[in-house]
Design an enzyme around this catalytic site. Structure first.
Site, mmCIF file in Angstrom:
data_model
loop_
_atom_site.group_PDB
_atom_site.id
_atom_site.type_symbol
_atom_site.label_atom_id
_atom_site.label_comp_id
_atom_site.label_asym_id
_atom_site.label_seq_id
_atom_site.Cartn_x
_atom_site.Cartn_y
_atom_site.Cartn_z
ATOM 1 N N GLY A 186 -1.201 -2.239 -8.369
ATOM 2 C CA GLY A 186 -0.767 -1.154 -9.249
ATOM 3 C C GLY A 186 -1.227 0.203 -8.734
ATOM 4 O O GLY A 186 -0.534 1.213 -8.911
ATOM 5 N N TYR B 24 10.244 1.333 16.637
ATOM 6 C CA TYR B 24 9.965 0.057 17.287
ATOM 7 C C TYR B 24 10.199 -1.128 16.353
ATOM 8 O O TYR B 24 10.297 -2.243 16.773
ATOM 9 C CB TYR B 24 8.550 0.013 17.867
ATOM 10 C CG TYR B 24 7.469 0.215 16.844
ATOM 11 C CD1 TYR B 24 6.888 -0.864 16.189
ATOM 12 C CD2 TYR B 24 7.026 1.499 16.523
ATOM 13 C CE1 TYR B 24 5.906 -0.676 15.243
ATOM 14 C CE2 TYR B 24 6.058 1.695 15.574
ATOM 15 C CZ TYR B 24 5.496 0.611 14.941
ATOM 16 O OH TYR B 24 4.525 0.798 13.994
ATOM 17 N N ASP C 204 3.130 -4.885 -12.405
ATOM 18 C CA ASP C 204 2.465 -5.739 -11.417
ATOM 19 C C ASP C 204 2.668 -7.239 -11.632
ATOM 20 O O ASP C 204 2.161 -7.811 -12.612
ATOM 21 C CB ASP C 204 0.959 -5.463 -11.433
ATOM 22 C CG ASP C 204 0.616 -4.119 -10.815
ATOM 23 O OD1 ASP C 204 1.537 -3.457 -10.303
ATOM 24 O OD2 ASP C 204 -0.564 -3.758 -10.832
ATOM 25 N N PRO C 205 3.314 -7.900 -10.688
ATOM 26 C CA PRO C 205 3.391 -9.360 -10.768
ATOM 27 C C PRO C 205 1.999 -10.024 -10.804
ATOM 28 O O PRO C 205 1.838 -11.050 -11.449
ATOM 29 C CB PRO C 205 4.162 -9.744 -9.501
ATOM 30 C CG PRO C 205 4.985 -8.533 -9.179
ATOM 31 C CD PRO C 205 4.136 -7.370 -9.607
ATOM 32 N N HIS C 206 1.023 -9.426 -10.126
ATOM 33 C CA HIS C 206 -0.290 -10.118 -10.118
ATOM 34 C C HIS C 206 -1.110 -9.887 -11.395
ATOM 35 O O HIS C 206 -2.261 -10.304 -11.463
ATOM 36 C CB HIS C 206 -1.095 -9.852 -8.832
ATOM 37 C CG HIS C 206 -1.626 -8.465 -8.628
ATOM 38 N ND1 HIS C 206 -1.955 -7.991 -7.384
ATOM 39 C CD2 HIS C 206 -1.907 -7.446 -9.471
ATOM 40 C CE1 HIS C 206 -2.413 -6.752 -7.476
ATOM 41 N NE2 HIS C 206 -2.393 -6.407 -8.729
ATOM 42 N N THR D 126 -5.513 -0.099 -19.441
ATOM 43 C CA THR D 126 -6.436 -1.002 -18.761
ATOM 44 C C THR D 126 -7.479 -1.594 -19.712
ATOM 45 O O THR D 126 -7.775 -2.773 -19.653
ATOM 46 C CB THR D 126 -7.151 -0.228 -17.635
ATOM 47 O OG1 THR D 126 -6.160 0.444 -16.887
ATOM 48 C CG2 THR D 126 -7.951 -1.140 -16.750
HETATM 49 C C1 LIG Z 1 -2.670 0.436 -16.284
HETATM 50 C C2 LIG Z 1 -3.119 0.110 -14.891
HETATM 51 N N1 LIG Z 1 -2.604 0.792 -13.857
HETATM 52 C C3 LIG Z 1 -2.970 0.538 -12.601
HETATM 53 C C4 LIG Z 1 -3.887 -0.437 -12.308
HETATM 54 C C5 LIG Z 1 -4.297 -0.694 -10.883
HETATM 55 O O1 LIG Z 1 -3.833 -1.927 -10.468
HETATM 56 P P1 LIG Z 1 -4.437 -2.652 -9.162
HETATM 57 O O2 LIG Z 1 -5.814 -3.067 -9.514
HETATM 58 O O3 LIG Z 1 -3.497 -3.789 -8.968
HETATM 59 O O4 LIG Z 1 -4.390 -1.682 -8.051
HETATM 60 C C6 LIG Z 1 -4.456 -1.173 -13.352
HETATM 61 C C7 LIG Z 1 -5.465 -2.207 -13.083
HETATM 62 O O5 LIG Z 1 -6.094 -2.744 -13.929
HETATM 63 C C8 LIG Z 1 -4.059 -0.896 -14.680
HETATM 64 O O6 LIG Z 1 -4.570 -1.544 -15.713
#
Ligand SMILES: Cc1ncc(COP(=O)(O)O)c(C=O)c1O
Length: 619
Positions: free
Chosen positions: A152, A415, A384-386, A293
């Site tokens: 992300g 290249y 984010d898929p992960h 987050t």
């Molecule tokens: C809202 C948000 N954006 C971006 C990110 C960053 O993602 P990554 O840790 O995959 O770089 C996070 C990670 O927790 C997130 O919660």
């Protein structure tokens, strides 16, 4: 997938599906071995049987085996048990078995998605995943553009990179072909809508090189006033990194206050945007977050869109990005199998009928519903898929509503591919994105999971919805039983807010205590018993959560309202300006009784009581 049984989709907390997992794994290894052998079957083996019997050969293999065993014990000693319903911490859980198998299978071929030539199939799969994610966001899968990133953070960097370059394009066009922007003042040029700028770029696509040379890309930041980006206080710190990397400068990152529910405060946003316009500064971008987050709060994206329309009446437009790194996949809860966003009442009925989220919980609120719906109208999204895609690392993703935007950051490395192919062949990923070499395995994993499950309420929506219901149940339990009695002492547990999605933030305090320091101390001690520490074996934990600190520097005085629930006076907040809290992400579909005979959620609260007893004994 109709009638999907997600117990068949994970290896399982006790590796219950190990036979299937091993069977497919054996199959993929055999397939790969056959593939190697079938390429020029007439070639003689380079490693002969005699070679394999040599002493140094055997010793070398032994060394590999020993180190792998060593690695295994290191991993077993301290890996975090994401797969267990007892893990309710960070935004990760067991991953989807189809994705896991696809990743391991593809890895054997080691495709590099920097360019089609190094990954003929997996680059195509990545483009397909980008289209799936575009459709998930409500964009047109044919005219949008999305791709996998390392995560992300990089997805956010790329979105801001495009927003930044886009901002300087009208001024570049004024130099190249002034009649195209005749009559527009400097201020108007600085505030053209992203759609209009891309329209102009299209008109001048033959002169793209000149545009690039005269925009920020060629000239650097100095000749341009790019403006400020507006983000909620809850933003992920990757945004600050992005602003730093792209030369935007941290003083141009404006923090917008959050409301009591930790969603962006629209009054504050409007005020700050207006102040910026009145001061003659450009607005570079507004970023809303879908699934913050710490709290998985959902910003009012619909209101941000409305606000842009309002500002456009005064000739001021701006780029809108949604950071749905965490929450993006949850849009599948709202979509039917035709990818239509379900009407509100129908959604509630569907979730209830399918036993995904009981109607009594009243989830989603209309605010959350409208925000998810409005994602379809923004310029780009990080998804984010992960994270909620349950795909192994590394697989972030970014999606742009209008694929023409990628022209603004494209480069060619002769290249690996030729510039002539650029328009005819969109599979030259490395030329349009931040990264160069990248794992095709991540794309294959996401593609496989999308194929198996489907990005709608019958597939992903079901798994994610289950976690959302888990968080609602968690919240309900806290609301209904706020007091935990231990002997003659009584402790209050309270949630920061009602969860918008599947993360819940909470803390405990002894009823008689009104010192914030003591409250923080209690929660830190609980955390020590529930959060991984390198000094302890992972096997000693009955449950695991994560924790965070809500500080004044980030959240202003908003946490004070949380402290009110514990009777902690304002003076205490003023004195320390930080609250230590626990945070649980409910991604495991096995947490609630729906899918196991064990009530892990009930056990979690019993375990809290046990921990409080231990803490009292240790006093
Ligand atoms: C809202 C948000 N954006 C971006 C990110 C960053 O993602 P990554 O840790 O995959 O770089 C996070 C990670 O927790 C997130 O919660």
């Amino acid at each position: 997938m109709k009638n999907m049984n997600f117990e068949a989709l994970f290896l399982g907390p006790k590796a219950e599906n190990r036979d299937f997992f091993k069977e497919i794994l054996n199959f993929v290894v055999d397939e790969h071995i056959h593939w190697r052998r079938n390429f020029h079957p007439d070639d003689v083996p380079s490693i002969t049987l005699a070679d394999q019997r040599r002493e140094d050969f055997i010793r070398t293999q032994q060394k590999t085996q020993e180190v792998i065993l060593q690695l295994s014990s290191l991993l077993k000693k301290s890996s975090i048990p994401w797969h267990s319903p007892r893990y309710v911490g960070h935004m990760t859980s067991d991953i989807l078995m189809p994705a896991h198998l696809a990743y391991m299978f593809t890895m054997l071929y080691n495709p590099n998605n920097v360019a089609w030539e190094a990954s003929p199939e997996t680059t195509r799969l990545e483009i397909e995943v980008g289209r799936d994610l575009a459709q998930l966001m409500g964009f047109d899968r044919e005219t949008a553009f999305g791709h996998i990133t390392s995560g992300g953070s990089l997805a956010n960097v790329e979105a801001l990179w495009i927003a930044r370059n886009l901002k300087s394009v009208p001024l570049a066009i004024r130099e190249i072909q002034p009649e195209l922007v005749a009559g527009l003042s400097e201020r108007e040029l600085q505030h053209l809508s992203p759609a209009r700028v891309l329209g102009l770029v299209d008109v001048l696509k033959e002169r793209m090189t000149e545009i690039k040379e005269r925009s920020v890309r060629g000239r650097g930041l100095k000749p341009f006033q790019l403006g400020k980006i507006f983000l909620p206080e809850t933003k992920h710190y990757s945004w600050v990194k992005a602003a730093d990397l792209l030369g935007i400068g941290l003083e141009n990152v404006v923090q917008v206050r959050v409301e009591e529910n930790y969603r962006m405060d629209m009054t504050d946003l409007e005020m700050k945007l207006q102040q910026t316009v009145d001061a003659g500064d450009p607005i570079l971008a507004v970023v809303g977050v879908v699934g913050t987050t710490e709290e998985a709060a959902v910003d009012p994206i619909d209101k941000i869109i409305e606000l842009r329309s309002e500002f456009e009446k005064q000739g001021v437009s701006f780029y809108i990005h949604v950071d749905a790194a965490y929450g993006g996949y949850a849009r599948s809860v709202f979509l039917n199998e035709e990818s239509q966003f379900l009407p509100y009442e129908e959604l509630l009925d569907t979730l209830d009928e399918k036993s995904i989220i009981t109607k009594n919980f009243g989830w989603p609120s209309t605010q959350v519903y409208n925000a998810f719906k409005a994602v379809a109208e923004v310029d780009s999204v990080t998804v984010d898929p992960h994270k909620l895609g349950y795909i192994p690392y590394q697989a972030g993703a970014v999606v742009f509503r209008d694929r023409r935007a990628r022209q603004l950051i494209s480069y060619f490395a002769p290249y690996v591919f030729s510039e002539d192919d650029a328009d005819s062949n969109s599979l030259l990923l490395g030329s349009y994105i931040v990264e160069g070499s990248k794992a095709g395995a991540a794309a294959a994993a996401a593609w496989t999971a999308h194929q198996v499950l489907g990005l709608n309420v019958e597939g992903y929506g079901k798994i994610i919805g289950e976690g959302i219901e888990g968080a609602q149940r968690f919240y309900q339990h806290i609301c209904e039983e706020p007091l935990i009695r231990v002997g003659d002492r009584s402790f209050r547990i309270a949630a920061l807010t009602e969860p918008d999605m599947n993360i819940i933030v909470y803390a405990l305090n002894e009823e008689s205590n009104n010192s914030l320091e003591q409250m923080n101390d209690l929660n830190r001690r609980i955390k020590e018993k529930l959060c991984f520490s390198p000094n302890k074996s992972v096997y000693v934990y009955d449950f695991m959560v994560s924790s965070t600190t809500l500080e004044h520097a980030e959240y202003g005085d908003q946490p004070q309202k949380f402290l009110d629930k514990f009777g902690i006076p304002e003076s205490e907040w003023e004195a320390s300006h930080e609250v230590f809290v626990m945070r649980s992400t409910i991604m495991s579909p096995y947490l609630t009784e729906d899918f196991t005979d064990v009530d892990y959620l009930g056990q979690f609260f019993q375990n809290l009581e046990k921990l409080l007893q231990e803490i009292i004994k240790e006093e």
